[in-house]
Design an enzyme around this catalytic site. Structure first.
Site, PDB file in Angstrom:
ATOM      1  N   SER A  20      -3.309  -7.919   2.372  1.00 31.21           N
ATOM      2  CA  SER A  20      -3.711  -7.671   4.093  1.00 31.21           C
ATOM      3  C   SER A  20      -4.329  -8.954   4.765  1.00 31.21           C
ATOM      4  CB  SER A  20      -4.492  -6.456   4.305  1.00 31.21           C
ATOM      5  OG  SER A  20      -4.084  -4.941   4.081  1.00 31.21           O
TER       6      SER A  20
ATOM      7  N   ARG B 163      -2.307  -6.367  -8.101  1.00 30.63           N
ATOM      8  CA  ARG B 163      -1.166  -7.430  -8.078  1.00 30.63           C
ATOM      9  C   ARG B 163      -1.299  -8.396  -9.049  1.00 30.63           C
ATOM     10  NH1 ARG B 163      -2.976  -9.326  -2.580  1.00 30.63           N
ATOM     11  NH2 ARG B 163      -4.901  -8.639  -3.424  1.00 30.63           N
TER      12      ARG B 163
ATOM     13  N   LYS C 105     -15.327  -7.877   5.732  1.00 29.93           N
ATOM     14  CA  LYS C 105     -14.001  -8.366   6.127  1.00 29.93           C
ATOM     15  C   LYS C 105     -14.121  -8.208   7.642  1.00 29.93           C
ATOM     16  CE  LYS C 105     -10.987  -7.371   2.156  1.00 29.93           C
ATOM     17  NZ  LYS C 105      -9.806  -6.619   1.863  1.00 29.93           N
TER      18      LYS C 105
ATOM     19  N   HIS D 207       0.931  -1.212  -0.078  1.00 32.69           N
ATOM     20  CA  HIS D 207       0.126   0.173   0.135  1.00 32.69           C
ATOM     21  C   HIS D 207       0.948   1.338   0.091  1.00 32.69           C
ATOM     22  CE1 HIS D 207      -3.116  -2.506   2.298  1.00 32.69           C
ATOM     23  NE2 HIS D 207      -3.528  -2.342   1.027  1.00 32.69           N
TER      24      HIS D 207
END
Length: 163
Positions: A130, A92, A42, A18
């Site tokens: 994360s 990514r 989440k 990040h």
């Protein structure tokens, strides 16, 4: 016109990936606003207040970056309120691309003047997320090299408190 980008995310925890995206975005835009948002899908490791404080501390050295908290609002509405004309995103993988492409399309539908700018992850961060780091943390693994020092220290404190 000032180029302002909103980089929204849950940042739980903020990773070096990040930070790399934010650093690179700060070279492109006049201002990058890091929006610490709530992701209702989440389970959070840090409270919203902790995420805001830790993210602010980790990014304190960036001159044209500021950190804000946002709990329950559409990203496009937050961007409009903040005067942001761009959304900054990092990807990514192909999987991330497909997800971000769909989000960009719905955001464009909701706010036609808002552009999404996607930066490819730097190679050294392309394999981390994360969510993945939280899983490693849960089982006592060492994730220090993937996190800003202030974030890693906060995780170690939480581990100590929970033990």
């Amino acid at each position: 016109m000032k180029k302002i980008a909103l980089f929204p995310g849950s940042f739980d925890p903020l990773t070096n990936g990040h930070v790399d995206t934010i650093r690179r975005g700060a070279l492109i835009f006049d201002e990058v606003i890091v929006g610490v948002f709530v992701n209702t899908t989440k389970k959070s490791f840090f409270t919203p207040e902790e995420k805001l404080q830790l993210t602010s501390a980790a990014l304190a050295d960036f001159q044209n970056v500021r950190v804000i908290a946002q709990s329950r609002q559409l990203t496009v509405d937050s961007a409009k309120e903040l005067g942001a004309n761009f959304l900054l995103r990092g990807i990514r993988s192909v999987k991330d691309y497909e997800y971000e492409r769909d989000i960009a399309a719905i955001n464009k539908h909701l706010s036609s003047e808002l552009e999404t700018v996607i930066l490819l992850s730097s190679e050294e961060y392309a394999h981390i997320s994360s969510s993945m780091l939280k899983e490693v943390i849960q089982f006592g693994g060492n994730v220090e090299k993937y996190l800003p020092p202030v974030i890693n220290q906060a995780i170690q404190r939480k581990r100590t408190e929970e033990a």
